[in-house]
Write a protein that holds these residues in place. Structure first.
Motif, PDB file in Angstrom:
ATOM      1  N   GLY A   1      -7.266   3.559  -0.939  1.00 41.01           N
ATOM      2  CA  GLY A   1      -7.991   2.527  -0.469  1.00 41.01           C
ATOM      3  C   GLY A   1      -9.193   2.170  -1.508  1.00 41.01           C
ATOM      4  N   LYS A   2      -9.538   3.505  -2.286  1.00 43.04           N
ATOM      5  CA  LYS A   2     -10.442   3.330  -3.541  1.00 43.04           C
ATOM      6  C   LYS A   2      -9.661   2.395  -4.575  1.00 43.04           C
ATOM      7  CE  LYS A   2     -13.129   7.392  -2.371  1.00 43.04           C
ATOM      8  NZ  LYS A   2     -13.273   8.554  -2.766  1.00 43.04           N
TER       9      LYS A   2
ATOM     10  N   ILE B   1      -4.643  -4.046   6.180  1.00 41.18           N
ATOM     11  CA  ILE B   1      -4.904  -3.050   5.051  1.00 41.18           C
ATOM     12  C   ILE B   1      -5.146  -1.750   5.991  1.00 41.18           C
ATOM     13  CG2 ILE B   1      -6.535  -2.157   3.331  1.00 41.18           C
ATOM     14  CD1 ILE B   1      -6.525  -5.242   2.486  1.00 41.18           C
ATOM     15  N   ASP B   2      -6.164  -1.600   6.972  1.00 38.76           N
ATOM     16  CA  ASP B   2      -6.434  -0.402   7.847  1.00 38.76           C
ATOM     17  C   ASP B   2      -5.441   0.087   8.351  1.00 38.76           C
ATOM     18  OD1 ASP B   2      -9.252  -0.620   7.941  1.00 38.76           O
ATOM     19  OD2 ASP B   2      -8.925  -2.580   8.850  1.00 38.76           O
TER      20      ASP B   2
ATOM     21  N   ILE C   1      -7.602   0.128  -4.460  1.00 40.59           N
ATOM     22  CA  ILE C   1      -7.728  -1.457  -4.283  1.00 40.59           C
ATOM     23  C   ILE C   1      -9.021  -1.997  -4.071  1.00 40.59           C
ATOM     24  CG2 ILE C   1      -5.217  -1.477  -3.357  1.00 40.59           C
ATOM     25  CD1 ILE C   1      -6.523  -1.611  -0.548  1.00 40.59           C
TER      26      ILE C   1
ATOM     27  N   LEU D   1       1.056  -1.166   0.051  1.00 44.37           N
ATOM     28  CA  LEU D   1      -0.244   0.124   0.174  1.00 44.37           C
ATOM     29  C   LEU D   1       0.741   1.244   0.048  1.00 44.37           C
ATOM     30  CD1 LEU D   1      -2.660  -1.245   2.462  1.00 44.37           C
ATOM     31  CD2 LEU D   1      -3.108  -0.717  -0.131  1.00 44.37           C
TER      32      LEU D   1
ATOM     33  N   THR E   1      -6.212  -6.538  10.401  1.00 41.45           N
ATOM     34  CA  THR E   1      -6.299  -5.116  10.098  1.00 41.45           C
ATOM     35  C   THR E   1      -5.063  -4.637   9.538  1.00 41.45           C
ATOM     36  OG1 THR E   1      -5.294  -4.818  12.351  1.00 41.45           O
ATOM     37  CG2 THR E   1      -7.708  -5.104  12.303  1.00 41.45           C
TER      38      THR E   1
ATOM     39  N   TYR F   1     -11.267  -1.200  -1.469  1.00 42.98           N
ATOM     40  CA  TYR F   1     -11.392  -1.299  -0.277  1.00 42.98           C
ATOM     41  C   TYR F   1     -12.580  -0.432   0.242  1.00 42.98           C
ATOM     42  CZ  TYR F   1     -10.014  -2.079   4.670  1.00 42.98           C
ATOM     43  OH  TYR F   1     -10.228  -2.385   6.011  1.00 42.98           O
ATOM     44  N   TYR F   2     -12.722   0.639  -0.253  1.00 41.38           N
ATOM     45  CA  TYR F   2     -13.924   1.447   0.062  1.00 41.38           C
ATOM     46  C   TYR F   2     -14.955   1.149  -0.937  1.00 41.38           C
ATOM     47  CZ  TYR F   2     -10.427   3.806   2.971  1.00 41.38           C
ATOM     48  OH  TYR F   2      -9.661   3.977   3.896  1.00 41.38           O
TER      49      TYR F   2
END
Length: 184
Positions: free
Chosen positions: A178-179, A158-159, A181, A25, A156, A183-184
């Protein structure tokens, strides 16, 4: 703008997701991340017996070039305690730079007194170590208190990685990654 630099420690027994998800990331966010073996060689064997080639060996690194150090957890966390060099680096970064630790690795911070009177989180089985280090335990996936970021575990990761990006580059870049991948 100068690229941000992060040193992420790898030790035999590290947890794969906790190390490699944040590396992935942060590199997507154009942060220069160097994986640093705390062993005498670049080859590091993970907790699931995956051999990873670190970018550098700890003895060859000038840590003044970095603004954050990250400690993945896993069964290999015990190896951090056996490295005076790692402990000194973590203490120095906690004083005037940034530190990230996930899973069992926040116990290293607690043992050094870094988490005293700070909000923090770790793998549930390690919570007594944080309490002993006088940390203020929370139940979030990721906790930021000042220049210290802690997280619970592999689930957690990724967070945690996105929180590290947010700390270094801001919320907008973190949300963008985040978008990307999904994730959101």
């Amino acid at each position: 703008m100068e690229r941000k630099k992060v040193a992420l420690f790898l030790t035999n027994g590290f947890e794969e997701l906790e190390a490699l998800a944040p590396v992935d990331l942060m590199r997507r966010a154009n942060i220069e991340v160097n994986t640093i073996s705390i062993n005498q060689e670049k080859e590091v064997v993970s907790s699931r017996k995956i051999t990873v080639l670190a970018d550098k060996i700890i003895k060859d690194v000038n840590f003044d070039e970095y603004e954050m150090v990250v400690l993945p957890g896993g069964p290999g966390t015990k190896n951090y305690f056996e490295s005076k060099e790692v402990l000194e680096i973590v203490k120095k970064f906690a004083e005037n730079k940034k530190v990230g630790a996930i899973c069992a690795a926040p116990t290293v911070l607690a043992s050094l007194g870094i988490l005293e009177n700070r909000k923090a989180i770790c793998f549930p089985a390690c919570e007594p170590d944080l309490e002993q280090g006088k940390a203020i335990l929370t139940r979030e996936a990721v906790v930021k208190d000042g220049n210290i970021i802690t997280s619970r575990g592999a689930g957690t990761a990724i967070d945690f990685g996105l929180a590290l990006i947010k700390e270094l580059l801001g919320e907008e870049i973190s949300e963008k990654i985040g978008k990307e991948i999904v994730y959101y």
